[in-house]
Design a protein around this motif. Structure first.
Motif, PDB file in Angstrom:
ATOM      1  N   GLN A  10      -3.981 -17.658 -90.744  1.00 27.75           N
ATOM      2  CA  GLN A  10      -5.142 -18.539 -90.649  1.00 27.75           C
ATOM      3  C   GLN A  10      -6.231 -17.887 -89.794  1.00 27.75           C
ATOM      4  O   GLN A  10      -6.043 -17.642 -88.603  1.00 27.75           O
ATOM      5  N   ARG A  11      -7.354 -17.637 -90.424  1.00 24.68           N
ATOM      6  CA  ARG A  11      -8.438 -16.921 -89.745  1.00 24.68           C
ATOM      7  C   ARG A  11      -8.916 -17.639 -88.491  1.00 24.68           C
ATOM      8  O   ARG A  11      -9.163 -17.012 -87.460  1.00 24.68           O
ATOM      9  N   ILE A  12      -9.034 -18.957 -88.569  1.00 23.18           N
ATOM     10  CA  ILE A  12      -9.543 -19.704 -87.418  1.00 23.18           C
ATOM     11  C   ILE A  12      -8.595 -19.592 -86.228  1.00 23.18           C
ATOM     12  O   ILE A  12      -9.026 -19.559 -85.070  1.00 23.18           O
ATOM     13  N   VAL A  13      -7.294 -19.499 -86.510  1.00 20.70           N
ATOM     14  CA  VAL A  13      -6.314 -19.336 -85.431  1.00 20.70           C
ATOM     15  C   VAL A  13      -6.426 -17.933 -84.838  1.00 20.70           C
ATOM     16  O   VAL A  13      -6.384 -17.755 -83.617  1.00 20.70           O
ATOM     17  N   ARG A  14      -6.572 -16.923 -85.709  1.00 21.96           N
ATOM     18  CA  ARG A  14      -6.743 -15.550 -85.216  1.00 21.96           C
ATOM     19  C   ARG A  14      -7.957 -15.458 -84.302  1.00 21.96           C
ATOM     20  O   ARG A  14      -7.898 -14.855 -83.225  1.00 21.96           O
TER      21      ARG A  14
END
Length: 208
Positions: A10-14
């Protein structure tokens, strides 16, 4: 300086993890990957001190990636960061070679401390995870299936072909074949039908 690679689909988590860790003077982010396959390439290029890895990802899941990382690079230090606190996921990660297991509700300070501990060669477990292990709640079998192998096994039970499984799980066909062979070996089965039969008897899957 601890060189850290982040593996999270998940990009937002990264991006959130990068924002948190960039404020820590002792840590440098050397790269990010969205799945286990990308993690292998990233590790080969950067040889980070610590890999911060999720478990459930497309293409190649965390336990599979951890196992391959530790096999190719025995010095690899992987800290799992996940939402899953069940026995199945914990043991899949630890057996694969993870040096730490942290839940995503951890504070920024806890995350930094865990990374620093794993970088020093120590094992770091979230308090809830450590308590489960110490209390003996878990009773893993040496050759139990990984979460991804269980997913493949469920689809085998539904009569899916390797190609259909690859499409449904968004993984490579060769990866499916590896999972199927691992399933057969771990269950002591000679073919897919026998594997499904054994899995049903052991209540690993249900055909209803």
């Amino acid at each position: 300086m601890i060189r850290v690679a982040i593996v999270e689909d998940q990009r937002i988590v990264r991006e959130g993890l990068i924002a948190v860790l960039e404020d820590e003077a002792s840590i440098a982010i050397v790269g990010e990957a969205a799945n286990g396959q990308e993690a292998l390439h990233l590790y080969a290029q950067e040889l980070p001190d610590v890999v911060l890895m999720d478990l459930q990802m497309p293409v190649m899941d965390g336990p599979t990636a951890i196992g391959q990382l530790c096999q190719r690079w025995p010095q690899a230090k992987v800290l799992v960061l996940t939402t899953y606190a069940t026995d199945e996921f914990i043991w899949a990660a630890l057996r694969a070679g993870a040096k730490g297991y942290l839940l995503k509700d951890a504070s920024a300070d806890e995350l930094v401390s865990a990374i620093q501990a794993v970088a020093r060669g120590m094992t770091h477990l979230a308090p809830d995870i450590a308590a489960k292990l110490v209390a003996g709640v878990s009773n893993p079998q040496p050759e139990s299936l990984t979460p991804r192998e269980l997913e493949v096994l469920h689809l085998l039970g539904r009569g899916r072909s390797n190609s259909e499984i690859a499409l449904e799980l968004d993984i490579a066909l060769r990866t499916v074949k590896v999972h199927v062979q691992n399933i057969l070996g771990k269950l002591g089965a000679t073919n897919r039908t026998e594997a499904v039969s054994i899995a049903v008897r052991q209540k690993l899957i249900s055909l209803t």
